[in-house]
Design a protein around this motif. Structure first.
Motif, PDB file in Angstrom:
ATOM      1  N   LEU A   1      -6.468  -3.787   3.806  1.00  0.00           N
ATOM      2  CA  LEU A   1      -6.858  -4.140   2.441  1.00  0.00           C
ATOM      3  C   LEU A   1      -7.952  -3.203   1.927  1.00  0.00           C
ATOM      4  CD1 LEU A   1      -5.946  -6.504   0.555  1.00  0.00           C
ATOM      5  CD2 LEU A   1      -8.037  -7.686   1.210  1.00  0.00           C
ATOM      6  N   GLY A   2      -8.930  -2.908   2.783  1.00  0.00           N
ATOM      7  CA  GLY A   2     -10.055  -2.072   2.378  1.00  0.00           C
ATOM      8  C   GLY A   2      -9.706  -0.604   2.233  1.00  0.00           C
ATOM      9  N   SER A   3      -8.561  -0.183   2.769  1.00  0.00           N
ATOM     10  CA  SER A   3      -8.176   1.226   2.676  1.00  0.00           C
ATOM     11  C   SER A   3      -7.478   1.555   1.360  1.00  0.00           C
ATOM     12  CB  SER A   3      -7.253   1.578   3.849  1.00  0.00           C
ATOM     13  OG  SER A   3      -6.043   0.857   3.754  1.00  0.00           O
ATOM     14  N   GLN A   4      -7.303   0.575   0.476  1.00  0.00           N
ATOM     15  CA  GLN A   4      -6.610   0.800  -0.793  1.00  0.00           C
ATOM     16  C   GLN A   4      -7.638   1.036  -1.906  1.00  0.00           C
ATOM     17  OE1 GLN A   4      -3.167  -1.623  -1.488  1.00  0.00           O
ATOM     18  NE2 GLN A   4      -3.215  -2.484   0.566  1.00  0.00           N
TER      19      GLN A   4
ATOM     20  N   ILE B   1     -13.135   5.722   2.542  1.00  0.00           N
ATOM     21  CA  ILE B   1     -13.009   5.483   1.096  1.00  0.00           C
ATOM     22  C   ILE B   1     -14.301   4.933   0.496  1.00  0.00           C
ATOM     23  CG2 ILE B   1     -11.698   4.163  -0.628  1.00  0.00           C
ATOM     24  CD1 ILE B   1      -9.374   4.178   1.374  1.00  0.00           C
ATOM     25  N   HIS B   2     -15.044   4.187   1.268  1.00  0.00           N
ATOM     26  CA  HIS B   2     -16.258   3.531   0.735  1.00  0.00           C
ATOM     27  C   HIS B   2     -17.491   3.926   1.546  1.00  0.00           C
ATOM     28  CE1 HIS B   2     -13.574   1.029  -1.678  1.00  0.00           C
ATOM     29  NE2 HIS B   2     -12.896   0.752  -0.576  1.00  0.00           N
ATOM     30  N   PRO B   3     -17.860   5.212   1.559  1.00  0.00           N
ATOM     31  CA  PRO B   3     -18.989   5.643   2.407  1.00  0.00           C
ATOM     32  C   PRO B   3     -20.327   5.035   1.986  1.00  0.00           C
ATOM     33  CG  PRO B   3     -18.275   7.423   0.949  1.00  0.00           C
ATOM     34  CD  PRO B   3     -17.262   6.353   0.823  1.00  0.00           C
ATOM     35  N   SER B   4     -20.531   4.826   0.683  1.00  0.00           N
ATOM     36  CA  SER B   4     -21.844   4.367   0.207  1.00  0.00           C
ATOM     37  C   SER B   4     -22.217   3.003   0.779  1.00  0.00           C
ATOM     38  CB  SER B   4     -21.862   4.319  -1.324  1.00  0.00           C
ATOM     39  OG  SER B   4     -20.847   3.458  -1.798  1.00  0.00           O
ATOM     40  N   ALA B   5     -21.217   2.110   0.913  1.00  0.00           N
ATOM     41  CA  ALA B   5     -21.509   0.778   1.442  1.00  0.00           C
ATOM     42  C   ALA B   5     -21.945   0.861   2.902  1.00  0.00           C
ATOM     43  CB  ALA B   5     -20.273  -0.111   1.306  1.00  0.00           C
ATOM     44  N   PHE B   6     -21.368   1.759   3.654  1.00  0.00           N
ATOM     45  CA  PHE B   6     -21.738   1.902   5.061  1.00  0.00           C
ATOM     46  C   PHE B   6     -23.101   2.578   5.200  1.00  0.00           C
ATOM     47  CE2 PHE B   6     -17.274   1.066   5.341  1.00  0.00           C
ATOM     48  CZ  PHE B   6     -17.118   0.399   6.541  1.00  0.00           C
ATOM     49  N   ILE B   7     -23.410   3.475   4.274  1.00  0.00           N
ATOM     50  CA  ILE B   7     -24.732   4.115   4.298  1.00  0.00           C
ATOM     51  C   ILE B   7     -25.826   3.096   4.013  1.00  0.00           C
ATOM     52  CG2 ILE B   7     -26.202   5.774   3.076  1.00  0.00           C
ATOM     53  CD1 ILE B   7     -23.659   7.507   2.734  1.00  0.00           C
TER      54      ILE B   7
ATOM     55  N   HIS C   1       0.831  -1.209   0.000  1.00  0.00           N
ATOM     56  CA  HIS C   1       0.000   0.000   0.000  1.00  0.00           C
ATOM     57  C   HIS C   1       0.862   1.255   0.000  1.00  0.00           C
ATOM     58  CE1 HIS C   1      -3.222   2.719   0.606  1.00  0.00           C
ATOM     59  NE2 HIS C   1      -3.088   2.868   1.915  1.00  0.00           N
ATOM     60  N   LYS C   2       1.935   1.230   0.783  1.00  0.00           N
ATOM     61  CA  LYS C   2       2.845   2.377   0.856  1.00  0.00           C
ATOM     62  C   LYS C   2       3.471   2.659  -0.511  1.00  0.00           C
ATOM     63  CE  LYS C   2       7.499   3.476   2.311  1.00  0.00           C
ATOM     64  NZ  LYS C   2       8.758   2.888   2.810  1.00  0.00           N
TER      65      LYS C   2
ATOM     66  N   ALA D   1     -11.549  -0.794  12.126  1.00  0.00           N
ATOM     67  CA  ALA D   1     -11.562  -1.096  10.691  1.00  0.00           C
ATOM     68  C   ALA D   1     -12.668  -0.321   9.976  1.00  0.00           C
ATOM     69  CB  ALA D   1     -11.749  -2.598  10.482  1.00  0.00           C
ATOM     70  N   SER D   2     -13.811  -0.193  10.639  1.00  0.00           N
ATOM     71  CA  SER D   2     -14.926   0.552  10.041  1.00  0.00           C
ATOM     72  C   SER D   2     -14.554   2.013   9.835  1.00  0.00           C
ATOM     73  CB  SER D   2     -16.163   0.452  10.939  1.00  0.00           C
ATOM     74  OG  SER D   2     -16.575  -0.885  11.091  1.00  0.00           O
ATOM     75  N   THR D   3     -13.854   2.587  10.811  1.00  0.00           N
ATOM     76  CA  THR D   3     -13.417   3.979  10.691  1.00  0.00           C
ATOM     77  C   THR D   3     -12.511   4.156   9.475  1.00  0.00           C
ATOM     78  OG1 THR D   3     -13.534   4.250  13.094  1.00  0.00           O
ATOM     79  CG2 THR D   3     -12.209   5.846  11.889  1.00  0.00           C
TER      80      THR D   3
END
Length: 1032
Positions: free
Chosen positions: A461-464, A506-512, A416-417, A499-501
């Protein structure tokens, strides 16, 4: 003529040894122009040609001392003549040489030295003087001369070519004094860095400096020069790593030292290797790479020292980085590729071993090599990812899978770096599907450790961006939902919240679409009632509500999410007022804490911040005011919004919003809040149809549920940045002072006092501030007057004292001149029969950090080291007051003093110890447990760090500490036992006479009813038992 005679007289005085101060007088004459240096030489006359070396030396010494004091005043003609004179003196008797060197040192600092003279001086020095036969100070003079010429005559010195380097090597060879070595190392480095010609003397320069590697130096006790081993190590390292031309000599030396058994030599060698790799490339490293890799691998695999391991990994990263920067020739092999092949060959098989003993050391080596560059990361990741994925599926034990997943997480972070800095496809794309399957399987495992590391790996993984598909993200959110709401272990839940934070950014729609509805539904569900005999559900309803509230705050990282989570939290807070389960207050406080976290997330995001100010602050004020305006005499209970703890929690949210808000936004909103309190303007509140008018300042008619909401006003106006002006401030302060001095409700007048203090602390100096302080001080003076016949006056004086206390703190923090006057008033009150105890406790308020007002988070004016200044100015007054106080009031002074001392850094306290130790010992006999505990807290570090002073009072200490081991207060018993343990650090001959008595006395706390006390008693008694035994 008179001047000439005076020069001659002073010269004769010096030469005959009658008056050494004559040199200073002559130097003053040179500076003032009353005589010249050449006149002094002329006056010395026959002294300089005397057959006795000591007489000649005395004459040269005089000239040199004069020159050292007056060299800036010398003329060019004088410098030329004196230089020739000193060069000629170098051929004289060795007794004269030290004085000649002093003179040349002075001339080397002259700005009018003619071109060519520096070269002449150095040639003479190198030819005529055997430097290492001189004393330390004289050798230091030689190095100073060379340094001065290198600073000012670089071009001339370079004309000597390699002769200059050779001359310096001869001068330095054999140097042993640390003071001189620091200078010699600096000269060596400057020769290399400034491109002086080394010629055929590269190896000689390396040898003359590397013979000191590794540095083995321990400074003597109380060393006046303050030279440390670290200073010498860094200075030598700067020489050895200054040029790649040393590589063929340095790298074999480092390999040799890495084979030694001396830990410091290994560390120094690895750090030096790391440093030299900044400039070394393939050409310098290639020949030694196999040996270097072998040494580093051995140190990481076999060492028991974390320091050596970390330095070995850093050196490996540096090697890989250096090779990554090397130019790849079209007809030559890729050195990085070859080197990484060796690393992989030696580490890869350990990842597959069944016992997995060397898995982590191998993983650390691979990570260090891969972290050097994108190319290195791509090669190593491409080789080990398939292997690790296979091993995860092969191993069935959770502990083994946890280890493998932890290694994968490290490499995912590494990729990721590098992916952020490099264009092109993410290296993880090829393994994405397998990784998702692996991580999701870990999340459903029953092992807590595996679930936790799986969750944190999922976060990485989800932050990429652009890696996971929409279906992957949705499945990720489903898993996080389950872990937050259904997983029993709090550690796993905490990892899921974190992890949710990370992923929600990056993926706000999935959490909404996925998480917010699930959390909302959980909050809307009534907690299950569990009857006797029923099986408990996985999570209680209270816990589920807790987690839901925390999760809503955790994911509020994006404006689109904030607009959906905030209404849910506010609605839940509103509904809590109607509940009757008994947990509503705790849930309300938790909800406020979550809203505060949302406010922190909104910091810096204009859209989110605006929304928060428009929605949350008015809603919270509205909820509190609606409850407060109810009829206090009605049968309907007031509800949780009137509880002090809930109001304080609401205030924390408002304070965070205003302290983090933008200036323009805060300015607009604060005027509405002020108008609400001063004029009852509720137009900006969401539900402003109130049953009664909100008038918190309408005295004496305003009821306490309304007046206590001053705490929310304080949270808003006292948290503003300094550049935001509070509207109607004078009027507001007048109302606050009236309320503070007349309200009978403690929480109300305390909040009003804090609000006044917060506003005055930020008020700019000037007439307005002076006027306000004059009015406040007048009210305080009147309010504190004591009428012995009026028994009802006590409450009023307490209110005024509270105002005095917080006002004093606000002025002490900003170094206002009036703070001394107010502090003196507080010290006077220590002798007051009614307020003495409160005044003593007030000193804790003055020196401690306040959480809700007058702190840096709320932009208060807090000057550095204000506690040290407060201590210096007021402790003498407290000590004086203690000695003159009656027996009834002495404890108040001791308590105040102990609070001030406890706030000080240990280093400051140590300097004041001798004058205060007697008082501290007396404070141990005070009946007040707060004083006892505070005093013990002061004494404990002093017993460890000031044994000589404490030894003088060992008899008193032992007696008083043993008495306190039976105190009714558990904390006092524990602290006294800790001090008894610290007593064993005093010199043995001082405490051994008390050994048997202490061991007998410490038997009683061994049976204490509290486990923590018994634990400290065991530790203390064990140390006393060991006193006097061999090795203790």
């Amino acid at each position: 003529m008179a001047a000439d005679m005076r020069v001659v007289g002073l010269v004769e005085e010096f030469v005959t040894g009658q008056q050494d101060g004559a040199a200073k007088d002559l130097a003053t004459g040179v500076i003032d122009g009353k005589c010249t240096a050449l006149e002094i030489v002329e006056a010395l006359g026959k002294c300089l040609t005397n057959s006795e070396p000591r007489t000649r030396g005395r004459g040269v010494q005089l000239i040199s001392q004069v020159l050292l004091l007056s060299y800036p005043s010398l003329k060019q003609k004088e410098v030329k003549a004196l230089t020739s004179f000193y060069i000629d003196r170098l051929k004289d008797h060795h007794f004269i040489t030290p004085y000649v060197l002093q003179g040349l040192k002075a001339l080397s600092m002259s700005s009018v030295l003619l071109e060519g003279l520096a070269v002449a001086v150095l040639k003479a020095l190198f030819q005529e003087v055997h430097v290492q036969s001189l004393l330390q100070s004289d050798r230091h003079s030689v190095y100073s001369i060379i340094t001065n010429f290198m600073d000012t005559r670089e071009k001339e010195l370079k004309s000597l070519a390699a002769d200059f380097t050779f001359g310096f090597i001869q001068a330095m060879d054999g140097e042993k004094d640390p003071r001189n070595l620091l200078m010699a190392f600096q000269i060596s480095r400057d020769i290399i860095i400034n491109n002086y010609e080394l010629g055929n003397f590269v190896e000689e320069l390396f040898e003359v400096t590397s013979c000191y590697f590794p540095i083995d130096f321990t400074p003597p006790p109380n060393d006046p020069h303050g030279i440390s081993r670290e200073e010498l190590v860094l200075s030598l390292r700067s020489v050895l790593t200054a040029t790649p031309r040393f590589a063929e000599f340095l790298l074999p030396l480092l390999i040799e030292k890495l084979d030694s058994d001396v830990q410091s030599a290994k560390v120094d060698s690895l750090q030096t290797l790391t440093a030299c790799c900044r400039d070394y490339r393939k050409k310098e490293l290639k020949e030694f790479l196999p040996a270097l890799w072998h040494s580093i691998r051995r140190e990481v695999f076999q060492t028991a020292s974390e320091k050596i391991e970390s330095e070995g990994l850093a050196a490996l990263q540096a090697l890989s980085n250096s090779l990554s920067k090397s130019v790849i020739d079209s007809d030559a092999e890729d050195s990085l590729d070859t080197f990484l092949d060796n690393v992989l060959q030696d580490c890869k098989h350990h990842l597959c071993e069944p016992d997995m003993k060397l898995v982590w050391p191998s993983a650390k080596l691979l990570q260090a090599a891969a972290s050097a560059s994108y190319r290195a990361c791509a090669k190593i990741s491409g080789c080990i990812f398939p292997l690790l994925l296979e091993q995860f599926n092969k191993h069935k034990q959770s502990s083994q899978r946890w280890t493998i997943l932890g290694i994968l997480k490290v490499f995912i972070k590494l990729i990721h770096k590098w992916h952020r800095d490099e264009e092109g496809e993410n290296l993880l794309c090829a393994f994405k599907d397998q990784l998702c399957i692996l991580i999701f399987s870990a999340l459903t495992d029953c092992n807590v450790q595996l679930q936790t590391v799986g969750t944190s790996t999922l976060a990485v993984l989800g932050s990429q961006r652009g890696l996971l598909s929409q279906s992957d993200i949705e499945l990720t959110v489903d898993h996080l939902n389950r872990l937050i709401l259904r997983e029993a272990d709090p550690q796993v839940c905490a990892a899921a919240l974190e992890a949710s934070t990370i992923i929600s950014v990056i993926h706000p729609s999935a959490f909404i679409s996925k998480m917010i509805p699930a959390l909302t539904q959980e909050l809307n569900t009534e907690p299950m009632e569990v009857k006797d005999g029923d099986e408990l559900p996985t999570q209680s309803g209270y816990t589920l509500h807790q987690r839901s509230i925390q999760a809503l705050a955790a994911i509020s990282t994006h404006p689109s999410i904030v607009k959906r989570t905030v209404p849910v939290l506010l609605k839940h807070l509103t509904n809590l007022q109607k509940g009757s389960s008994g947990t509503e207050s705790d849930m309300a406080i938790l909800t406020c804490q979550s809203l505060q976290l949302v406010a922190e997330h909104c910091q810096g995001a204009e859209e989110s911040s605006c929304y928060f100010h428009q929605m949350v602050v008015p809603c919270l004020l509205g909820l509190a005011i609606q409850t407060a305006v109810q009829d206090c005499g009605s049968v309907i209970p007031l509800g949780i919004m009137c509880e002090e703890q809930v109001i304080m929690a609401l205030g924390t949210v408002i304070s965070t919003a205003y302290s983090h808000g933008q200036t323009e936004l805060a300015s607009g909103k604060i005027s509405q809040v002020v108008a609400l309190y001063l004029d009852g303007d509720v137009s900006f509140l969401p539900e402003n149809n109130l049953s009664r008018k909100f008038q918190p300042f309408q005295l004496p008619d305003s009821p306490w549920p309304q007046t206590q909401l001053i705490a929310l006003l304080q949270a808003a106006v006292c948290s503003l940045p300094k550049n935001v002006v509070v509207p109607q401030q004078e009027r507001l302060l007048a109302h606050l002072m009236e309320l503070c001095c007349t309200s009978n409700h403690r929480f109300t007048y305390m909040s009003a006092a804090k609000c006044i203090a917060g506003l005055i602390n930020k008020c700019p100096a000037g007439e307005q501030l002076d006027s306000v302080l004059h009015d406040v001080l007048k009210k305080i003076n009147i309010g504190l007057e004591r009428n012995t016949g009026d028994c009802s006056q006590s409450a009023g004086r307490t209110r005024v004292f509270t105002l005095l206390l917080w006002l004093t703190k606000s002025l002490v923090l900003r170094y206002h001149p009036l703070s001394d006057t107010l502090t003196d008033k507080l010290i006077e009150l220590l002798a007051d029969p009614d307020l003495g105890t409160e005044a003593a406790d007030g000193f804790y308020v003055l020196v401690s950090d306040s959480t809700d007002v007058l702190n840096k988070a709320t932009h208060a004016d807090v000057r550095i080291m204000y506690r040290q200044r407060f201590f210096t100015e007021n402790v003498p007054k407290l000590v004086q007051g203690f000695h003159s106080a009656s027996e009834d009031n002495k404890s108040n002074y001791l308590k105040a003093l102990s609070h001030v001392l406890n706030s000080l850094p240990k280093q400051v306290l140590m300097t004041e110890l001798p004058s205060l130790l007697t008082l501290l010992l007396e404070a141990m006999s005070c009946s007040d447990q707060v004083v006892q505990l505070s005093t013990l807290g002061c004494l404990h570090p002093l017993l460890l760090d000031a044994p000589q002073i404490m030894s003088l009072h060992v008899e008193t200490l032992v007696n008083k500490l043993l008495n306190l081991t039976t105190s009714p207060a558990m904390k006092v018993r524990i602290a006294s036992l800790q001090c008894m343990h610290a007593l064993t650090k005093l010199p043995s001959h001082v405490i051994l006479p008390h050994k048997s008595r202490v061991i007998q006395a410490l038997a009683k706390p061994l049976d204490d009813k509290k486990r923590l006390v018994r634990k400290e008693a065991v530790r203390a008694r064990g140390e006393w038992f060991l006193l006097g035994s061999p090795g203790s």
